[in-house]
Every structure is written in C-alpha cells, then in structure tokens.
Motif scaffolding. Structure first.
Motif, mmCIF file in Angstrom:
data_model
loop_
_atom_site.group_PDB
_atom_site.id
_atom_site.type_symbol
_atom_site.label_atom_id
_atom_site.label_comp_id
_atom_site.label_asym_id
_atom_site.label_seq_id
_atom_site.Cartn_x
_atom_site.Cartn_y
_atom_site.Cartn_z
ATOM 1 N N ASN A 14 0.814 -1.227 0.000
ATOM 2 C CA ASN A 14 0.000 0.000 0.000
ATOM 3 C C ASN A 14 0.840 1.265 0.000
ATOM 4 N N ALA A 15 2.118 1.135 0.284
ATOM 5 C CA ALA A 15 2.986 2.315 0.299
ATOM 6 C C ALA A 15 3.080 2.948 -1.083
ATOM 7 N N GLN A 16 2.658 2.211 -2.112
ATOM 8 C CA GLN A 16 2.644 2.774 -3.469
ATOM 9 C C GLN A 16 1.680 3.934 -3.594
ATOM 10 N N LYS A 17 0.690 3.994 -2.673
ATOM 11 C CA LYS A 17 -0.315 5.055 -2.744
ATOM 12 C C LYS A 17 0.305 6.440 -2.631
ATOM 13 N N ASN A 18 1.384 6.540 -1.882
ATOM 14 C CA ASN A 18 2.042 7.844 -1.771
ATOM 15 C C ASN A 18 3.555 7.699 -1.848
ATOM 16 N N LEU A 19 4.008 7.303 -3.022
ATOM 17 C CA LEU A 19 5.446 7.136 -3.261
ATOM 18 C C LEU A 19 6.166 8.472 -3.129
ATOM 19 N N PRO A 20 7.208 8.532 -2.294
ATOM 20 C CA PRO A 20 7.994 9.767 -2.246
ATOM 21 C C PRO A 20 8.796 9.929 -3.547
ATOM 22 N N ALA A 21 9.258 11.148 -3.797
ATOM 23 C CA ALA A 21 10.089 11.391 -4.982
ATOM 24 C C ALA A 21 11.321 10.493 -4.935
ATOM 25 N N GLY A 22 11.619 9.841 -6.030
ATOM 26 C CA GLY A 22 12.814 9.011 -6.107
ATOM 27 C C GLY A 22 12.585 7.565 -5.712
ATOM 28 N N ALA A 23 11.361 7.227 -5.271
ATOM 29 C CA ALA A 23 11.088 5.849 -4.849
ATOM 30 C C ALA A 23 10.311 5.100 -5.925
ATOM 31 N N THR A 24 10.653 3.816 -6.133
ATOM 32 C CA THR A 24 9.923 2.969 -7.074
ATOM 33 C C THR A 24 9.711 1.595 -6.450
ATOM 34 N N LEU A 25 8.625 0.927 -6.865
ATOM 35 C CA LEU A 25 8.381 -0.428 -6.387
ATOM 36 C C LEU A 25 9.331 -1.391 -7.079
ATOM 37 N N LEU A 26 10.024 -2.226 -6.307
ATOM 38 C CA LEU A 26 10.872 -3.263 -6.902
ATOM 39 C C LEU A 26 10.078 -4.544 -7.067
ATOM 40 N N ARG A 27 9.493 -5.040 -5.984
ATOM 41 C CA ARG A 27 8.699 -6.273 -6.068
ATOM 42 C C ARG A 27 7.861 -6.429 -4.807
ATOM 43 N N THR A 28 6.810 -7.223 -4.910
ATOM 44 C CA THR A 28 6.079 -7.632 -3.722
ATOM 45 C C THR A 28 6.557 -9.025 -3.348
ATOM 46 N N ARG A 29 6.514 -9.319 -2.048
ATOM 47 C CA ARG A 29 7.074 -10.589 -1.574
ATOM 48 C C ARG A 29 5.978 -11.515 -1.068
ATOM 49 N N ASP A 30 6.337 -12.794 -0.918
ATOM 50 C CA ASP A 30 5.370 -13.784 -0.438
ATOM 51 C C ASP A 30 4.934 -13.520 1.001
ATOM 52 N N ASP A 31 5.788 -12.847 1.794
ATOM 53 C CA ASP A 31 5.416 -12.585 3.190
ATOM 54 C C ASP A 31 4.502 -11.380 3.335
ATOM 55 N N GLY A 32 4.059 -10.821 2.200
ATOM 56 C CA GLY A 32 3.102 -9.717 2.252
ATOM 57 C C GLY A 32 3.735 -8.347 2.169
ATOM 58 N N PHE A 33 5.034 -8.269 2.400
ATOM 59 C CA PHE A 33 5.718 -6.980 2.303
ATOM 60 C C PHE A 33 6.049 -6.663 0.844
ATOM 61 N N ALA A 34 6.476 -5.431 0.608
ATOM 62 C CA ALA A 34 6.950 -5.027 -0.721
ATOM 63 C C ALA A 34 8.304 -4.354 -0.566
ATOM 64 N N GLU A 35 9.145 -4.487 -1.592
ATOM 65 C CA GLU A 35 10.459 -3.842 -1.574
ATOM 66 C C GLU A 35 10.452 -2.647 -2.516
ATOM 67 N N TYR A 36 11.022 -1.576 -2.043
ATOM 68 C CA TYR A 36 11.097 -0.333 -2.830
ATOM 69 C C TYR A 36 12.553 0.082 -2.984
ATOM 70 N N LEU A 37 12.835 0.711 -4.107
ATOM 71 C CA LEU A 37 14.149 1.300 -4.305
ATOM 72 C C LEU A 37 14.030 2.820 -4.199
ATOM 73 N N ILE A 38 14.975 3.405 -3.512
ATOM 74 C CA ILE A 38 14.970 4.870 -3.351
ATOM 75 C C ILE A 38 16.304 5.418 -3.851
ATOM 76 N N LYS A 39 16.217 6.396 -4.736
ATOM 77 C CA LYS A 39 17.418 7.104 -5.221
ATOM 78 C C LYS A 39 17.215 8.583 -4.935
ATOM 79 N N PHE A 40 18.188 9.203 -4.360
ATOM 80 C CA PHE A 40 18.060 10.660 -4.158
ATOM 81 C C PHE A 40 19.426 11.302 -3.986
#
Ligand code: MN
Ligand code: MG
Length: 628
Positions: A602-628
């Motif tokens: 759900n963090a995709q709903k308000n992605l900060p500048a420089g952040a992108t979704l990498l993948r969702t995981r089987d444990d329910g979490f998601a991984e994001y990449l942040i560049k700034f």
C-alpha cells in the motif's frame, strides 16, 4: 471492645477474607474502545467472576475498591463530558459495582480529573460509602481545613467463626490518595483542596479509629510500594505497614502486582506470604487484571477482650493467562447488563467523527521521511506539555517533542501500518497512532543532549557505502521502530553514510561519528548549552531504550494522563486536524546510491520522490528502491 454475640467456650477463630479491585479506569467491560473490539485481558466483568468464586470459598468476606475508577477510557469521557450524568444518576461503573456489593471505595488521583462538582455528584449517587483521609478543604490560606471527604468508617460486620458461631466485629477502613493530586489537577483543585502526607494522616486517624472501637483497620491506599519513605511521597504503602494499628494495606496506583517479582527488593517484603513487615499487602494490577485477596485469621482474646490478627497472607488471582493468551474465566453477565446503555453510547462516541481530517495519515514511509502519523503524536504531546507547564518555572523554555513510529511493519507484519483516509477522524483512530498505554512525560535537556538523543535514534539505519551502485538495505530490522524517535521543533538531517554513533544497547561505539547534521532550532544552529523541554513518554523519560542523557533524573513533568488521552484531547480541541508532516528532518542525499526499503504494498499510494516499487514478496511486504 467486646464484640461477642454468643459467649461460647473454646477457641474463637474467625477467617476473614478481604478482596480488592484497583485502578479499574472505567473498564467495566473487556472492551478496547480504541481498537473497537472485545478483549479478555481486562474488565471488571471478568474480575467479578473471581469475586464470586472467592466469596464462595469463605464465609466472611469484605470487598473494597481502591480508586482510579471513573476515568481512563472513552466510557469515562462519555459519561463525564459527552453525555454528562444527570444529578443523582449513578455512574455506570457504580451500577456495575452495585451488583457486586462493595463495602467501601477509596478515591484515586484520577477521580479529580473531571472536577470536584462531577466527583461529588458521583460519590453522592454511589452504592457504597467513600473514604479519603488526607484530602482537606482549603482553609482559605492554602492550609488544611476540615476533611474534604469522610476520612474513615467503622463498620459493624457479622462474621462466623470456624465452628459457625456468629460475632460482630468492627472493621475500620481508611482511605488515602497521592498528595500530588493538587499539582496534577491544579486547575480543578487550586484554592479548594489541600493534601497532606499519607503516613502523617494515618498516624493521626488510626489511633482515633482504635479508640472508637475498630477491631481491625484496613488501610485502602491509592499509593504504590517503594523501598524508602520521605514525607509527601507518592508511593508509601510499605511505610503504612509500620503504622501502629494498621492490619492490612490495600495498595494501588502503580498498576503493578503485589505480591509479585517487581517488588522482590523491597525491604521486609515476603513475596510468598504477601506481606511487608509482617502485614498483608496486596496490589491488584490494573483495569481488573487481577483480584486482590487478603486472608486474615483473627483470634479472640477473652482476657484482653479483643481480636488479634493471628496470621495474614495476600495473593492475586489473574483473569488472563499471559502465556497462553487466553481468559482464565468467563465474564459475569450481570456487569455487561449494568453498563449496557453507557457502553452503547460510548461505542457511538468512539466511532463518530470528532474532527475533520484534511489529509490521510499513513505510516508506510515513517522510517525514511517525516511522517504524518508521528507528526500528529508530536503535535498532541507538544500542546499537552505546553499547557501543563504554563504555570511553572519552565513556562518560557522551548518545547520540543519526541515521537516514534509504532505501527510500522517489522515484526508486526505487513498489515501492521497506520492507514487512516482523509475525511473523518474518530476516537478509535487513536489506536492506529498510539498502541501503548504510555503516559505523557517531559524532560529537561540541553541542545547537546538533543543531538545525542537523535544520534541514538539514527542507529536505526545501516551504514550506506556511497561508492556502491547496487541496492543497499537502509533499515536495520533488528532496531525496534519505537526507538526511532523523531524530534519535532528542531530541523536536522541524518547522514547514513556515517557509522552509527551508538550501538544496539545505547552504548557509545564510534565516538568520532556523527550522523545528525545541520541540527537547527528556529533556523539557527542549536546552542549546545541552551535548555529545552522535550515532550515524550514515561518509557523513554525513565530510560527505556537506553538513550543518552535519559536516566529518569531530568524528568520535569510526570503527567497522570496517557498519551492516548492527550491525543483524544487534541482531536476534541481541533475542529480540523491537519496531520501533514512538516518535513523537519530528512536523510542527507547520497547521489548515485540506491537504497532498499521494505514496506507495505500500500505504500505505493504515496510514493515519495525518487522511490519505485521493486517487487512484492510472499510474506506480504513489498520492496522499494529509493534514489536521491
Ligand atoms: Mn491508576
Ligand atoms: Mg515533523
């Protein structure tokens, strides 16, 4: 005083059982109004079943409540402020207690939170008498005048000896409250109530009680247990055991259990027998978590014509199995019936709108950027502490606030985040913002200590190598999110290319390292020698999390209110709540580096500048990449 009904021959031994509830804090039911769901972990409806059982085991019983009864959850607010009780109307907690036939009640500190007129109305309509010996009317000069409440009672009680023969004994019961109420409820009590030391009041009144024929004296003290005693102290139950004439001490206020391991180093305490200095003492937890039981063996001395306490023990019976996480008993349905209307009214209150919410409150990014869920707690804490210090020597000092993300994934799982949509803010949303029953406290620190406090919090981050281009995990999962304090009222950056100054236990590990940069107050570099008040909670102020400079010695405010109540108050006072974070801190940019951050999908709903979704995981979490 002779108290025989029958002049029978032989030994006369009476078993007398004294039961205590304490610090119920309006928890008649096992219902968490913040989370809006039932629980078996607290509630008088459970304790009531233990009371019934304890009475079935013994013929002679007495039941006392030790105060902090009428305040503490939204039901208390509902009947005091939202839909106030009418003149003569019984408080719902008293309606529940009427079912259980209490012998007397004592006043706690929180009884004064809604003002004296409300309390007087509650006592007038109560189903049992109230005692309080160390609260006096102000004589007009700030000195104690006459007692503000009935100090003690001597009640004639018919009891039966071990052979079934009846007697009358005179049971004296005297109540005490923490003298600090005049500070904690200054606005309600100034010029009206004056308090004295508890032990001093006991030494004054207990001899009167004995002279008036009390065969035994039960001290019901809304006061905890501490190792030493100074006049005026808050927690003096141990010292009361040394007052001649007192046979039993019912303790409370600290929300702890006696007998219990917390008190293993109290001088004179016997945790097996439940005694201090040979006198039975009991403290029955809080919110109905335990029933306190004192068992006395009374012998009648025919020669001296008086009853003596031959033996006394104390014990606790819990309602909830903390290990198995389940109820040990079923609730007494009479309690729910007695509070039905107030409960339904409270449900409507906690579910209803208290304020307009102008922006969503989420905690998905709370560990990497200033966040509305933390901001709102700090705003409420700051308002509370400023008001509390308004008439003190600290009134002109700047007030900062420390708060940490509580619901921020981690071990709580992928759904353990705050997510309140814009629109309506309700009381029950408090649970999303503040899950712990902490109380508000404030500490006095220097600008240098603010810096060290933040350095300790910045240990949440792993050290990032700025020369690497592959993704690097940013957050150290082993660092509890509740120790990631954000301090509002100052601005700063966190440079995670530096090693952490502090280790996982708060020990200084890199004395040359500094992650906190550009720490400013009012736009200028903070003065290391300047004084600041920081609003926080009892856990942090007393040394929880091992933060540098926080040892419990620089606490200047120990508020009687939970932080959740400060939030409710803040919601109620603000017609419109804007939770938008003020962006007072940020990570120092690391050009070229890619950071890996784990959050909810759900963090995709308000992605900060420089952040992108990498993948969702089987444990329910998601991984994001942040560049700034
Ligand atoms: Mn309490
Ligand atoms: Mg902020």
């Amino acid at each position: 005083m002779t108290a025989l009904l029958l002049g029978a021959a032989g030994a006369q031994t009476v078993d007398l059982r004294i039961l205590e509830t304490t610090d119920l804090h309006t928890n008649a039911l096992g219902y968490d109004y913040y989370q809006d769901k039932p629980t078996g972990e607290f509630g008088l409806e459970y304790t009531a079943t233990l009371i019934k059982q304890a009475r079935e085991e013994k013929r002679n019983t007495l039941l006392y409540d030790n105060g902090d009864l009428i305040q503490g959850n939204p039901l208390g607010d509902f009947v005091a402020r939202v839909q106030p009780l009418k003149a003569g109307q019984m408080h719902p907690l008293h309606a529940a207690m009427r079912v259980l036939k209490y012998d007397a009640g004592n006043l706690g500190n929180h009884e004064f939170n809604y003002g004296l007129p409300f309390l007087q109305g509650v006592i007038a309509a109560a189903p049992m008498p109230y005692v309080s010996a160390n609260a006096y009317k102000d004589d007009g000069n700030g000195k104690p005048g006459e007692n503000a409440f009935t100090p003690y009672l001597i009640e004639r009680k018919i009891v039966y000896d071990t052979e079934g023969r009846p007697y009358v004994i005179n049971v004296g019961v005297i109540g005490f409250l923490p003298p600090q109420i005049v500070n904690w409820d200054k606005s309600n009590l100034d010029g009206k109530i004056v308090t004295t030391d508890i032990v001093e009041a006991a030494r004054k009144f207990v001899p009167q009680m004995k002279a008036q024929g009390a065969d035994i004296v039960v001290a019901v003290a809304h006061s905890g247990i501490s190792a030493d005693y100074q006049p005026g102290q808050e927690n003096v139950a141990a010292e009361l055991t040394r007052v001649p004439g007192i046979d039993v001490v019912l303790s409370g206020h600290s929300h702890q259990e006696f007998p219990g391991p917390v008190y293993k180093s109290i001088p004179g305490a016997d945790l097996t027998k439940g005694t201090i200095n040979g006198k039975p003492v009991v403290m029955a937890g809080f919110w109905g978590s335990d029933l306190g039981i004192v068992d006395l063996k009374l012998n009648y001395d025919r020669k001296a014509q008086k009853w003596t306490v031959a033996d006394g023990t104390a014990s606790l019976r819990p309602i909830w199995d903390k290990t198995a996480k389940k109820s040990l008993i079923t609730p007494d349905p009479r309690i729910a019936a007695a509070v039905k209307k107030a409960h339904e009214g409270t449900l409507a209150y906690v579910r209803g709108k208290v304020a307009d919410l102008t922006a969503p409150i989420t905690s998905y990014w709370a560990l990497v950027q200033d966040d509305p869920s933390v901001q709102l707690v700090s705003s409420a804490q700051t308002a509370y502490v400023k008001a509390a210090l308004a008439n003190t020597q600290y009134k002109d000092l700047p007030v900062l606030s420390a708060a940490a993300p509580f619901k921020a994934g981690g071990r709580g799982g992928a759904s353990y985040y705050t997510d309140i949509p814009a629109g309506t803010l309700a009381i029950k949303n408090v649970a999303d913002l503040y899950v712990y029953p902490n109380t508000v406290q404030a500490v006095l620190v220097t600008g240098a200590q603010v810096q060290e406090w933040l350095e300790r919090a910045a240990g949440q981050f792993k050290q990032i190598d700025p020369s690497k281009t592959e993704p690097q995990a940013l957050v150290d999962d082993s660092f509890p999110t509740y120790n990631f304090d954000v301090i509002d009222g100052v601005t700063y950056e966190i440079d995670v290319t530096q090693p952490s100054r502090y280790g996982s236990k708060g020990e200084l590990v890199n004395d040359q390292a500094h992650r906190i940069r550009n720490l400013m107050y009012q736009g200028k570099p903070i003065d290391p020698g300047a004084q600041f008040v920081v609003a926080t909670n009892n856990y942090r102020a007393s040394g929880g999390g091992s933060f540098p400079g926080l040892t419990g010695k620089n606490i200047i405010l120990q508020a009687p209110d939970e932080t959740r109540e400060a939030l409710v108050k803040y919601f109620n006072e603000q017609k419109t709540v804007n939770p938008t974070a003020d962006g007072n801190w940020k990570l120092t940019p690391i050009p070229g580096a890619t950071l890996l951050y784990v959050s909810s999908p759900n963090a995709q709903k308000n992605l900060p500048a420089g952040a992108t979704l990498l993948r969702t995981r089987d444990d329910g979490f998601a991984e994001y990449l942040i560049k700034f």
